[in-house]
Write an enzyme that holds these catalytic residues in place. Structure first.
Site, short mmCIF file in Angstrom:
data_model
loop_
_atom_site.label_atom_id
_atom_site.label_comp_id
_atom_site.label_asym_id
_atom_site.label_seq_id
_atom_site.Cartn_x
_atom_site.Cartn_y
_atom_site.Cartn_z
N GLY A 60 0.64 -1.15 0.31
CA GLY A 60 0.17 -0.26 0.17
C GLY A 60 0.63 1.42 -0.34
CB SER A 61 0.89 3.93 2.55
OG SER A 61 1.09 5.02 2.46
CB SER A 62 4.37 5.81 -1.34
OG SER A 62 3.51 6.60 -1.91
CB THR A 63 3.76 7.01 3.94
OG1 THR A 63 3.15 8.08 2.79
CG2 THR A 63 4.34 7.56 4.46
#
Lengths: 146, 410
Positions: A60-63
């Protein structure tokens, strides 16, 4: 002994925390405490700081990379991460941490069948060349080591 | 650049990028002509120190670069529960990235600005929902870049020649065939985030191809689908046969090969996926929140008539998150007046997941966004209910959760 590939090389040892479900660190890992906070994840509420965290890959998130970098800076990161493939998100956080703070942790990719044999609570030692030594730990030893 | 002739910031960026290129399995770097920076989100001191280190070293972006959401709504943060220390650090991080010459778009939907990329363009984008939209709906080419690396690509103007930058890696992997999904449901906005959630769960990091869609989805419906699939999975590219640009036919979508796997999508699976997007029990409601990804002008236009002549229940907050540019356009178009008379608020440049704005008494949320629904329980420790836009407005008016189930009964 498992021969893995050192995506980022280094030595580490500790108790394994294992799941076959990928995890997004954003919304899934509290970098202030090292707790896994994705309430849908099987490792929810476990403390991953200092453990050998085994996940197939990040999700999921690129963070995710930014959260792992914060955890490395705060000392709440896992001692090492084992994956089934080259996880670029984890790798990046570790490379930036070495650039910024001169600290690193091993990231090792291991074959899927070897990954499937890992269980939470096993004692794992990682060598700089990507070798992963696994020893089973009984329930009693497990709580002593914690 | 590695030897420092382009300055110390480019040297640091290239040092990180070249180590990463090896891990991506790239034999070389390629030129990019655009970047979108997700590293703008303030998470903690390390991300701030990284941004300020690059800025102090004199970093400048080498290609047109947009900025993702920040950790602060500069103008409205004091109306909420954002701690002053957070605000000051998030603001420093904004200043650092803006100083590098990037455009202060502060949005997770850069593909709905004038700076959106074109078909076939090589770009380096961060932010999972933006990545999947750029690849799938526009046909631009970006790998799923993590925070911290996106800015290295922007400063150097280069990216690893690997992954989704290369034609050969853009073929579909898994075929999802819609069977028994009523056309009325396919025409409804709430179908797309639910379908995306299901695709992401099953496809994980592989490339899904959807066949059998009867409707022609809007840009915002595709945005909702992609954001959902990039939350429940690591989807960076999807194809919809007859809809997205790299999938005029099934054969093109799979590059002439057979799918690795075929999955039938039924109404009952969709119902189960929809249920997974709700963590709350009961009908209690503290806040309705819309706009992840950031609300577009078309979404403001759709919302305004639903609000006409109504007001929110005094115990329920009603919030829309968007970019400052989109809110300005919505204001000029007259859509914000309805929102204001309903008792709704707008937050710009950030969202409830990226800034600690919610006061502690907000425990139960409702949204039409699968991304908010997916992340709110873990990031905000709140309960959440997923519903359609109409459900969200009605619930805010009544002060308790109501959902129209008729479309999902089949």
């Amino acid at each position: 002994m498992i021969q893995g590939r050192a995506v980022v090389g280094g030595n580490a040892e500790g108790l394994a925390l294992v799941s076959d479900e990928p995890l997004s660190f954003w919304g899934g890992y509290d970098h202030r405490t090292g707790e896994i906070t994705d309430r849908r994840h099987p490792l929810s509420s476990q403390i991953a700081a200092g453990r050998i965290l085994a996940l197939p890959f990040s999700r999921g998130s690129s963070t995710t990379a930014a959260v792992l970098l914060e955890a490395i800076r705060s000392g709440t990161a896992p001692a090492a991460i084992l994956t089934t493939g080259d996880d670029t998100f984890f790798a990046l956080a570790i490379i930036v941490a070495s650039e910024m703070y001169g600290v690193t942790l091993p990231l090792v990719a291991i074959p899927a069948d070897a990954f499937a044999s890992l269980k939470t609570g096993m004692y794992i030692r990682i060598e700089a060349d990507g070798r992963v030594e696994v020893s089973a730990v009984s329930g009693e030893d497990f709580s002593n080591k914690l | 650049m590695l030897t420092g002739e382009h300055g110390p910031a480019a040297q640091m960026a290239m040092s990180i990028l070249s180590r990463m290129a090896v891990i991506y399995g790239a034999e070389e770097l390629l030129d990019i002509s655009g970047a979108h920076i997700d590293s703008t989100i303030y998470i903690g001191d390390a991300g701030l120190e990284y941004a300020e280190r690059l800025a102090e070293l004199g970093a400048r972006v080498a290609v047109p670069t947009t900025l993702n959401v920040s950790g602060l709504d500069e103008r409205h943060w004091q109306e909420w529960s954002v701690p002053a220390e957070w605000a000051s650090k998030a603001y420093r991080q904004m200043v650092a990235y803006q100083s590098m010459g990037a455009v202060p778009t502060w949005t997770c939907a850069p593909y709905q600005t004038e700076l959106k990329p074109a078909f076939g363009q090589q770009i380096a984008w961060g932010e999972s929902n933006a990545i999947v939209f750029a690849n799938s709906v526009i046909g631009a080419r970006t790998e799923r870049y993590p925070d911290l690396l996106d800015i290295c690509c922007a400063i150097t103007g280069r990216a690893p020649a690997a992954g989704l930058h290369l034609e050969r890696n853009r073929a579909g992997d898994i075929l999802f065939r819609l069977v028994d999904v009523p056309p009325k449901l396919q025409a409804d906005d709430s179908f797309y985030p639910v379908l995306g959630h299901l695709l992401g769960k099953i496809a994980q990091e592989r490339i899904p191809v959807v066949d059998g869609l009867g409707a022609t989805p809007t840009e915002d419906q595709l945005k909702a689908l992609g954001a959902a699939a990039a939350s429940s999975g690591a989807v960076a590219l999807f194809h919809i046969v007859g809809v997205t640009p790299e999938a005029p036919t099934m054969d093109t979508a799979f590059h002439g090969r057979q799918p690795q796997r075929v999955v039938e999508i039924t109404l009952s699976q969709l119902r189960a996926a929809r249920a997974e997007l709700t963590s709350a029990e009961g009908t209690g409601l503290d806040m309705v929140v819309l706009g992840s990804p950031h609300f577009s002008l078309a979404e403001f236009r759709q919302l305004a008539p639903l609000l006409y002549g109504r007001t929110r229940h005094p115990n329920v907050e009603f919030l829309v998150t968007s970019s400052r540019a989109m809110v300005m356009l919505a204001e000029q178009a007259g859509y914000l007046a309805e929102l204001e008379s309903f008792g709704g608020k707008v937050t710009v440049d950030t969202c409830i997941l990226a800034t600690p704005m919610l006061p502690p008494h907000i425990r139960t949320l409702m949204t039409n966004s699968a991304k908010y629904a997916y992340y709110a329980p873990g990031l905000l420790n709140t309960q959440i209910t997923f519903g359609s836009l109409e459900d969200c407005v009605r619930s805010a008016e009544l002060g308790r959760i109501v959902r129209d189930e008729s479309l999902w009964r089949g």
